[in-house]
Design an enzyme around this catalytic site. Structure first.
Site, PDB file in Angstrom:
ATOM      1  CD  GLU A  21      37.000  46.015  40.454  1.00  9.67           C
ATOM      2  OE1 GLU A  21      35.985  46.716  40.617  1.00  9.67           O
ATOM      3  OE2 GLU A  21      37.549  45.389  41.390  1.00  9.67           O
TER       4      GLU A  21
ATOM      5  CB  CYS B  43      32.066  48.217  46.392  1.00  7.59           C
ATOM      6  SG  CYS B  43      31.477  49.883  46.736  1.00  7.59           S
TER       7      CYS B  43
ATOM      8  CG  HIS C  39      35.749  49.202  42.933  1.00  5.88           C
ATOM      9  ND1 HIS C  39      34.840  48.279  42.459  1.00  5.88           N
ATOM     10  CD2 HIS C  39      35.034  50.108  43.648  1.00  5.88           C
ATOM     11  CE1 HIS C  39      33.625  48.620  42.860  1.00  5.88           C
ATOM     12  NE2 HIS C  39      33.716  49.709  43.595  1.00  5.88           N
TER      13      HIS C  39
END
Length: 188
Positions: free
Chosen positions: A164, A75, A162
């Site tokens: 994660e 990001c 993202h």
């Protein structure tokens, strides 16, 4: 073996990146984005530029790109890569976080093992408008033409999404791929 450094750019998910790497049994250390580049160079085998609120708060992030280490930008980390290498970032039209269907255009090292289409969790408050010279576009979506970019020769990669977070299925694969890249880079 040296750890991978997660550079904390004050984003809400940076600790999740660290946690995912630990869960994958990858040696990791969270560091401030003010750490001098010479301390980064000797202390790790790869760098993840985490997310954050604004390019005004990236600290030394752009300077870490010149250390000869593999880099993965998430990001804001992607935006740091793009702006510091001659690309540009602009406000996105979709704004906040949500699911995005991404088309993978190049199944390079960082996206190895993924199908041609994946669903991810991303914020598009800002996004890469112009890919830097020498970089290739790896993925796009209907709301963002540059969901992922890379300079494969320098092992620098950036993702808008993202991996994660639990809302991104199979996100761990990105971090496993990055760990492999770091291992191979260290042995060359």
């Amino acid at each position: 073996m040296l750890p991978i450094f997660v550079v904390n750019n004050f984003g809400q998910f940076n600790h999740l990146i660290q946690r995912m790497l630990r869960d994958l049994e990858i040696e990791v250390r969270m560091v401030a984005n003010t750490l001098p580049p010479e301390e980064v160079a000797g202390g790790c085998r790869g760098i993840i530029l985490g997310g954050g609120p604004t390019l005004d708060r990236i600290g030394n992030g752009a300077r870490y790109l010149d250390l000869g280490l593999p880099v993965l930008g998430i990001c804001l980390g992607l935006h740091t890569i793009a702006v510091s290498r001659g690309g540009s970032v602009h406000p996105g039209t979709s704004g906040g976080y949500g699911h995005v269907d991404v088309e993978i255009l190049e199944h390079d090292e960082i996206l190895a093992g993924y199908p041609d289409r994946i669903q991810v969790w991303a914020s598009h408050a800002d996004e890469v408008e112009k890919v830097p010279p020498g970089y290739i576009r790896l993925a796009r979506s209907s709301i963002c033409e540059n969901e992922a970019i890379a300079d494969p020769d320098r092992h620098i990669y950036g993702l808008q999404w993202h991996p994660e977070v639990s809302h991104t299925p199979d996100g761990r694969r990105v971090y496993e791929n990055f760990d492999r890249i770091c291992r191979e880079h260290g042995s060359s």
